[in-house]
Design a protein around this motif. Structure first.
Motif, PDB file in Angstrom:
ATOM      1  N   LYS A  52       0.844  -1.185  -0.029  1.00 44.36           N
ATOM      2  CA  LYS A  52       0.023   0.029   0.179  1.00 44.36           C
ATOM      3  C   LYS A  52       0.920   1.227   0.021  1.00 44.36           C
ATOM      4  CE  LYS A  52      -3.958   0.164   2.312  1.00 44.36           C
ATOM      5  NZ  LYS A  52      -4.920  -0.020   3.454  1.00 44.36           N
ATOM      6  N   GLY A  54       0.769   5.650  -0.315  1.00 47.64           N
ATOM      7  CA  GLY A  54       0.104   6.831  -0.469  1.00 47.64           C
ATOM      8  C   GLY A  54       0.682   7.884  -1.393  1.00 47.64           C
ATOM      9  N   VAL A  95      -3.578   4.916  -1.977  1.00 45.32           N
ATOM     10  CA  VAL A  95      -4.362   5.928  -1.388  1.00 45.32           C
ATOM     11  C   VAL A  95      -3.890   7.307  -1.894  1.00 45.32           C
ATOM     12  CG1 VAL A  95      -5.027   6.564   0.874  1.00 45.32           C
ATOM     13  CG2 VAL A  95      -4.776   4.422   0.452  1.00 45.32           C
ATOM     14  N   LEU A 114      -2.726   9.614   5.744  1.00 42.35           N
ATOM     15  CA  LEU A 114      -1.881   8.551   4.890  1.00 42.35           C
ATOM     16  C   LEU A 114      -1.256   7.540   5.724  1.00 42.35           C
ATOM     17  CD1 LEU A 114      -0.674  10.829   1.985  1.00 42.35           C
ATOM     18  CD2 LEU A 114      -2.468   8.858   1.800  1.00 42.35           C
ATOM     19  N   GLU A 117      -3.282   5.028   7.288  1.00 41.35           N
ATOM     20  CA  GLU A 117      -3.461   3.880   6.287  1.00 41.35           C
ATOM     21  C   GLU A 117      -2.511   2.764   6.136  1.00 41.35           C
ATOM     22  OE1 GLU A 117      -6.357   3.434   4.316  1.00 41.35           O
ATOM     23  OE2 GLU A 117      -7.396   5.419   4.674  1.00 41.35           O
ATOM     24  N   VAL A 119       0.540   2.904   5.336  1.00 41.92           N
ATOM     25  CA  VAL A 119       1.203   3.013   3.726  1.00 41.92           C
ATOM     26  C   VAL A 119       2.694   2.482   4.003  1.00 41.92           C
ATOM     27  CG1 VAL A 119      -0.369   4.350   2.729  1.00 41.92           C
ATOM     28  CG2 VAL A 119       1.851   5.340   3.941  1.00 41.92           C
ATOM     29  N   ILE A 122       5.112   6.944   0.815  1.00 43.63           N
ATOM     30  CA  ILE A 122       4.251   8.366   0.305  1.00 43.63           C
ATOM     31  C   ILE A 122       4.869   8.878  -0.882  1.00 43.63           C
ATOM     32  CG2 ILE A 122       3.563  10.598   0.868  1.00 43.63           C
ATOM     33  CD1 ILE A 122       2.914   9.623   3.775  1.00 43.63           C
TER      34      ILE A 122
END
Length: 425
Positions: A52, A54, A95, A114, A117, A119, A122
């Motif tokens: 994942k 961001g 995201v 973020l 979430e 992550v 980023i």
């Protein structure tokens, strides 16, 4: 085409300058990460990885025109990564978030969102000064910060726990290209209007050094601050100095500055930078910018039309408005591909584990096999080999501080329709 190194003054002859950059200094030591899967004992791929990522890219603020191409680049890369999930075991979820700028401070709420979430990385910000507002928050959480567009030299020596990377080269390089271009166009005096932040003042410094080394003189360089709406004082100061050329080292504020220059200063003596080089089209009267030049890092857009055409098709098929700019789209795409490859090589979505592999998959360490697509590179990694990704934006090849060791700086010129194309001089 001309080749630049930072050890000598070189000649700009065509629409692109190739630059070799040596590492400047060592960054801080790598730190521990907390997000994502824990590293496996071996650095090989595992059966399943859910990565994942961001984004903190400019949906608002003075670089909002860069948001659509950057986000499209990330989304396009995600689609290709997920098309290969059956073969690689890795799937990617993105995201999307807004970095804003240092005036509206959208990052103050977006970065915590973020990070909440969970992550592993980023992507962002586009603005160097904006990235500097949250780099400690991101890297301190064991999360990679990966910018497709930061060019300030501040990041080269920043204590980032080994978790900051960028696909855009330092302003040292763009400044050298632009300063030499202005001098080689025959200008002996230069005025600048400069954004007073780490990007603007840093780039102005390197433009000045290159221009003065070529025998020129900077006669005025007034600054302004993010959020300012009137630039009359800066424009008056520069015009009063009667320079042969004016470099506009700004972001989107250039749209307010330019109308005051039209009719008072010849467009062919204006120079733009990556923070404001845009296809203005009918925003200004036809011919307003004819002959003006500008630079931005990355391969000339004329050389990557297969990518930009495919990106445009993907973007509109997703229901988005057609892109009018492609600046930093390739760098955003490459950042996303590299993050996925690093996770695959690490066998983990832990930020620190991925960071340790980012240099390797870029070709900065190890003896990797060259590859140019995610699927091709992933196949090498899954097969037990070492991949060396050469991206759409260039070879990339990170040094030990997360800077690309070589870069291309595109040189562009505006036509009568106020849009730019590769400079053919």
């Amino acid at each position: 085409m001309s080749v630049f190194t930072r050890s000598r003054t070189s000649t700009v002859l065509g629409g692109i300058a190739l630059i070799g950059a040596s590492a400047l200094v060592l960054a801080g030591c790598s730190g521990g990460g907390t997000g994502g899967d824990e590293p496996t004992e071996s650095a090989g791929p595992v059966d399943e990885l859910s990565l994942k990522v961001g984004t903190a890219l400019p949906q608002t603020g003075n670089l909002a025109f860069l948001g659509p191409p950057e986000e499209a680049g990330v989304a396009y890369a995600m689609s290709q990564i997920n098309e290969a999930t059956a073969d690689t075991g890795l799937d990617l979820d993105v995201v999307f978030g807004d970095s804003g700028d240092t005036d509206n401070k959208a990052y103050e709420t977006e970065i915590p969102r973020l990070l909440g979430e969970d992550v592993s990385a980023i992507i962002g910000a586009a603005s160097s000064s904006t990235s500097l507002q949250f780099i400690d928050q991101v890297t301190g959480a064991g999360v990679i910060q990966f910018s497709p567009a930061n060019t300030s030299d501040a990041f080269t020596t920043y204590d980032d726990n080994g978790l900051y990377f960028r696909t855009a080269p330092s302003d040292v390089l763009q400044g050298e290209v632009l300063g030499n271009l202005i001098a080689e166009d025959g200008h002996q005096t230069l005025g600048m209007i400069v954004l007073n932040d780490s990007y603007g003042t840093g780039l102005a410094k390197y433009v000045t050094e290159a221009f003065e080394a070529a025998g020129g003189e900077v006669v005025a360089a007034p600054t302004y601050n993010t959020g300012d709406t009137s630039f009359d004082a800066q424009i008056s100061e520069v015009l009063a100095a009667d320079p042969d050329a004016i470099a506009l080292i700004t972001f989107e504020e250039v749209k307010t500055i330019l109308p005051s220059l039209f009719g008072q200063y010849p467009a062919e003596n204006l120079y733009f930078v990556d923070g404001n080089l845009a296809n203005f089209g009918d925003q200004f009267p036809a011919g307003s910018l004819t002959g003006a030049k500008g630079t931005f890092p990355g391969l000339s857009l004329d050389t990557i039309t297969d990518f930009t055409d495919a990106l445009q098709t993907f973007n509109t098929d997703e229901g988005n408005e057609p892109l009018t700019e492609f600046t930093y789209a390739a760098e955003s795409y490459d950042a996303t591909i590299l993050l996925a490859l690093a996770a695959l090589a690490a066998g983990s979505t832990d930020g620190t584990a991925m960071a340790e592999k980012l240099i390797e998959v870029s070709g900065g360490s190890g003896d990797g096999e060259k590859c140019t697509t995610y699927a091709e590179c992933a196949e090498i990694i899954v097969g037990g080999g070492t991949a060396d990704y050469d991206g759409i934006s260039g070879p990339i090849t990170f040094d030990e501080v997360g800077d690309p060791t070589e870069a291309s700086i595109g040189i562009y010129q505006f036509g009568d329709d106020n849009t730019y194309a590769a400079y053919e001089g």
